[in-house]
Design a protein around this motif. Structure first.
Motif, PDB file in Angstrom:
ATOM      1  N   PHE A  80       1.472   8.498  -7.668  1.00 22.69           N
ATOM      2  CA  PHE A  80       1.151   7.059  -6.784  1.00 22.69           C
ATOM      3  C   PHE A  80      -0.296   7.295  -6.487  1.00 22.69           C
ATOM      4  O   PHE A  80      -0.811   5.963  -5.964  1.00 22.69           O
ATOM      5  CB  PHE A  80       1.887   7.559  -5.519  1.00 22.69           C
ATOM      6  CG  PHE A  80       3.226   6.975  -5.556  1.00 22.69           C
ATOM      7  CD1 PHE A  80       3.781   5.886  -6.605  1.00 22.69           C
ATOM      8  CD2 PHE A  80       4.514   7.663  -4.882  1.00 22.69           C
ATOM      9  CE1 PHE A  80       4.889   5.518  -6.765  1.00 22.69           C
ATOM     10  CE2 PHE A  80       5.649   7.239  -4.820  1.00 22.69           C
ATOM     11  CZ  PHE A  80       6.228   6.096  -6.065  1.00 22.69           C
ATOM     12  N   HIS A  81      -1.144   8.075  -6.664  1.00 21.31           N
ATOM     13  CA  HIS A  81      -2.675   8.269  -6.217  1.00 21.31           C
ATOM     14  C   HIS A  81      -3.260   7.135  -7.173  1.00 21.31           C
ATOM     15  O   HIS A  81      -4.312   6.659  -6.790  1.00 21.31           O
ATOM     16  CB  HIS A  81      -3.245   9.475  -6.259  1.00 21.31           C
ATOM     17  CG  HIS A  81      -3.084  10.103  -7.644  1.00 21.31           C
ATOM     18  ND1 HIS A  81      -1.843  10.700  -7.948  1.00 21.31           N
ATOM     19  CD2 HIS A  81      -3.960  10.339  -8.852  1.00 21.31           C
ATOM     20  CE1 HIS A  81      -2.133  11.483  -9.353  1.00 21.31           C
ATOM     21  NE2 HIS A  81      -3.298  10.853  -9.967  1.00 21.31           N
ATOM     22  N   GLY A  82      -2.711   6.861  -8.371  1.00 18.21           N
ATOM     23  CA  GLY A  82      -3.275   6.021  -9.271  1.00 18.21           C
ATOM     24  C   GLY A  82      -3.347   4.536  -8.932  1.00 18.21           C
ATOM     25  O   GLY A  82      -4.060   3.737  -9.170  1.00 18.21           O
ATOM     26  N   LEU A  83      -2.622   4.420  -7.768  1.00 18.21           N
ATOM     27  CA  LEU A  83      -2.626   2.899  -7.174  1.00 18.21           C
ATOM     28  C   LEU A  83      -3.746   2.437  -6.413  1.00 18.21           C
ATOM     29  O   LEU A  83      -4.498   1.601  -6.873  1.00 18.21           O
ATOM     30  CB  LEU A  83      -1.447   2.479  -6.313  1.00 18.21           C
ATOM     31  CG  LEU A  83       0.144   2.859  -6.996  1.00 18.21           C
ATOM     32  CD1 LEU A  83       1.392   2.529  -5.968  1.00 18.21           C
ATOM     33  CD2 LEU A  83       0.241   2.355  -8.459  1.00 18.21           C
ATOM     34  N   GLU A  84      -4.142   3.596  -5.599  1.00 18.59           N
ATOM     35  CA  GLU A  84      -5.300   3.372  -4.946  1.00 18.59           C
ATOM     36  C   GLU A  84      -6.517   3.424  -5.900  1.00 18.59           C
ATOM     37  O   GLU A  84      -7.646   2.481  -5.715  1.00 18.59           O
ATOM     38  CB  GLU A  84      -5.469   4.540  -3.822  1.00 18.59           C
ATOM     39  CG  GLU A  84      -4.745   4.568  -2.780  1.00 18.59           C
ATOM     40  CD  GLU A  84      -4.777   3.338  -1.868  1.00 18.59           C
ATOM     41  OE1 GLU A  84      -5.960   2.601  -1.849  1.00 18.59           O
ATOM     42  OE2 GLU A  84      -3.878   2.868  -0.952  1.00 18.59           O
ATOM     43  N   THR A  85      -6.574   4.199  -6.941  1.00 19.93           N
ATOM     44  CA  THR A  85      -7.709   4.214  -7.782  1.00 19.93           C
ATOM     45  C   THR A  85      -7.909   2.750  -8.594  1.00 19.93           C
ATOM     46  O   THR A  85      -8.629   2.059  -8.592  1.00 19.93           O
ATOM     47  CB  THR A  85      -7.625   5.295  -9.074  1.00 19.93           C
ATOM     48  OG1 THR A  85      -7.466   6.486  -8.479  1.00 19.93           O
ATOM     49  CG2 THR A  85      -8.414   4.929  -9.881  1.00 19.93           C
ATOM     50  N   ALA A  86      -6.469   2.127  -8.878  1.00 18.27           N
ATOM     51  CA  ALA A  86      -6.542   0.894  -9.625  1.00 18.27           C
ATOM     52  C   ALA A  86      -7.109  -0.154  -8.335  1.00 18.27           C
ATOM     53  O   ALA A  86      -7.924  -1.113  -9.151  1.00 18.27           O
ATOM     54  CB  ALA A  86      -5.129   0.409  -9.660  1.00 18.27           C
ATOM     55  N   VAL A  87      -6.944   0.079  -7.103  1.00 22.20           N
ATOM     56  CA  VAL A  87      -7.521  -1.038  -6.445  1.00 22.20           C
ATOM     57  C   VAL A  87      -8.925  -1.228  -6.428  1.00 22.20           C
ATOM     58  O   VAL A  87      -9.655  -2.048  -6.489  1.00 22.20           O
ATOM     59  CB  VAL A  87      -6.809  -0.723  -4.867  1.00 22.20           C
ATOM     60  CG1 VAL A  87      -7.727  -1.726  -3.983  1.00 22.20           C
ATOM     61  CG2 VAL A  87      -5.253  -1.115  -4.812  1.00 22.20           C
TER      62      VAL A  87
ATOM     63  N   GLY B  28       6.153   3.774  -2.639  1.00 21.79           N
ATOM     64  CA  GLY B  28       4.696   4.029  -3.130  1.00 21.79           C
ATOM     65  C   GLY B  28       4.032   2.744  -3.208  1.00 21.79           C
ATOM     66  O   GLY B  28       4.902   1.792  -3.872  1.00 21.79           O
ATOM     67  N   TRP B  29       2.906   2.552  -2.525  1.00 25.10           N
ATOM     68  CA  TRP B  29       2.102   1.234  -2.648  1.00 25.10           C
ATOM     69  C   TRP B  29       0.690   1.246  -2.377  1.00 25.10           C
ATOM     70  O   TRP B  29       0.320   2.372  -1.791  1.00 25.10           O
ATOM     71  CB  TRP B  29       2.868   0.337  -1.518  1.00 25.10           C
ATOM     72  CG  TRP B  29       2.890   0.701  -0.282  1.00 25.10           C
ATOM     73  CD1 TRP B  29       1.759   0.580   0.729  1.00 25.10           C
ATOM     74  CD2 TRP B  29       3.643   1.609   0.590  1.00 25.10           C
ATOM     75  NE1 TRP B  29       1.846   1.279   1.913  1.00 25.10           N
ATOM     76  CE2 TRP B  29       3.063   2.162   1.709  1.00 25.10           C
ATOM     77  CE3 TRP B  29       4.989   2.136   0.076  1.00 25.10           C
ATOM     78  CZ2 TRP B  29       3.910   2.947   2.751  1.00 25.10           C
ATOM     79  CZ3 TRP B  29       5.515   3.205   1.064  1.00 25.10           C
ATOM     80  CH2 TRP B  29       4.878   3.338   2.573  1.00 25.10           C
ATOM     81  N   ALA B  30       0.128   0.165  -2.374  1.00 24.76           N
ATOM     82  CA  ALA B  30      -1.293  -0.007  -2.228  1.00 24.76           C
ATOM     83  C   ALA B  30      -1.552  -1.518  -1.910  1.00 24.76           C
ATOM     84  O   ALA B  30      -0.808  -2.447  -2.128  1.00 24.76           O
ATOM     85  CB  ALA B  30      -2.233   0.362  -3.205  1.00 24.76           C
ATOM     86  N   PRO B  31      -2.692  -1.932  -1.601  1.00 25.79           N
ATOM     87  CA  PRO B  31      -3.005  -3.313  -0.927  1.00 25.79           C
ATOM     88  C   PRO B  31      -3.488  -3.998  -2.150  1.00 25.79           C
ATOM     89  O   PRO B  31      -3.892  -3.418  -3.313  1.00 25.79           O
ATOM     90  CB  PRO B  31      -4.483  -3.193  -0.281  1.00 25.79           C
ATOM     91  CG  PRO B  31      -4.544  -1.870   0.229  1.00 25.79           C
ATOM     92  CD  PRO B  31      -3.688  -0.820  -0.696  1.00 25.79           C
TER      93      PRO B  31
END
Length: 316
Positions: free
Chosen positions: A268-275, A107-110
């Protein structure tokens, strides 16, 4: 490549740097050249042997489950990311091994450009955990949330994510950390004896949800919430005895019968929210300390004091 591992239970000194084969990304995964990775209190418990009856370990055990770095492998089924991209994310709950020169992420995000490598390296675990618990508690605008143990790695992020949902946040910590909690968006309260009265003085009508990041105070937290179902802990292994849900993401084969097989789905959807929040300047990742990879033992020693304000990270 270098990786942090231990081959027996014991104090932080059992940790050592080992030369191991580089991992390879599989379908749906990416691999990164790690720039920074996180230390978690949970893994200090595993290393010490405190959880040996709950979390079976095969030696040597490689540590770390969140990291940030530069993508150098992208496998089939992966879209939206390319070799050379800067990302932050998490390993699988079974593989772990993020405290290494290369790590495979599931799981990852920019990586937000406003975050340093230290912040990004310690972000994913706190963001995922906070999102998972806030989702389970159904925290939304207009509610009041109590975060117990709010000055730690997860608590500091949970405050900001709850506030971003429009909730009022009460955070418990020692008095020396009260100004710090105010900066993050929480109203501080001291933990310990008298907590129920202090929270009721701040919120006479009571709170809607309690997120326990510290453990050891469930009877008081249930009294504050008015219902055990409105309390979720990530730190108290006696949760079931109090009718409280303990949120974890470890698969059933790792948790044993004492924890049970009731793992929550990874958020993992929280990672995009964090971005998105980071881009707006509404989410910061407080870093308590950063150590070179070779000083992982010192990082674990600091974590075990339970006084670190924010996340502890390793630099690669």
């Amino acid at each position: 490549m270098r990786a942090i591992e231990f081959s027996e239970y014991g104090p932080p000194s059992v940790l050592h740097v080992a030369e191991v084969e580089e991992p390879q990304a599989g379908p749906g995964e990416i691999r990164i050249a790690v720039r920074a990775s996180g230390i978690s209190s949970g893994e200090t418990y595993i290393r010490s042997g405190r959880l040996r009856e709950l979390v079976p370990v095969t030696f040597p055990y490689r540590t770390g489950f969140d990291a940030a770095g530069v993508v150098d492998q992208v496998r089939g089924g992966v879209t939206g990311v390319r070799v050379g991209d800067e990302v932050f994310g998490m390993t699988s709950t079974t593989a772990r091994a993020a405290n290494a020169d290369f790590a495979v992420l599931t799981g990852w995000a920019p990586k937000p450009p406003t975050w340093t490598w230290e912040e990004a390296g310690g972000a994913a675990g706190s963001v995922e955990t906070s999102t998972r618990v806030l989702d389970r508690l159904a925290v939304k605008e207009g509610q009041t949330v109590l975060v117990q143990g709010a000055a730690g790695a997860v608590g500091t992020v949970a405050i900001q994510l709850a506030a971003a949902r429009g909730a009022r946040v009460i955070g418990t910590a020692s008095e020396r950390n009260h100004d710090f909690l105010r900066e993050l968006g929480a109203e501080p309260a001291s933990y310990g004896e008298g907590l129920i009265d202090r929270v009721r003085a701040l919120v006479p009508g009571g709170v809607d949800a309690v997120f326990d990041c510290a453990g050891g105070s469930l009877p008081d937290l249930i009294a504050i919430a008015g219902d055990a179902a409105r309390v979720v802990t990530i730190a108290d292994f006696d949760a079931a005895a109090h009718g409280v849900h303990m949120s974890h993401s470890a698969p059933a084969e790792e948790t044993g019968t004492s924890l049970g097989a009731g793992a929550d789905s990874l958020a993992f959807h929280g990672l995009e929210t964090a971005v998105g929040l980071a881009a707006e300047g509404r989410l910061h990742v407080p870093v308590a300390a950063a150590f070179p990879l070779e000083e992982a033992a010192a990082a674990h020693e600091l974590s075990e004091t339970r006084h670190a304000r924010g996340k502890i990270v390793l630099l690669h």
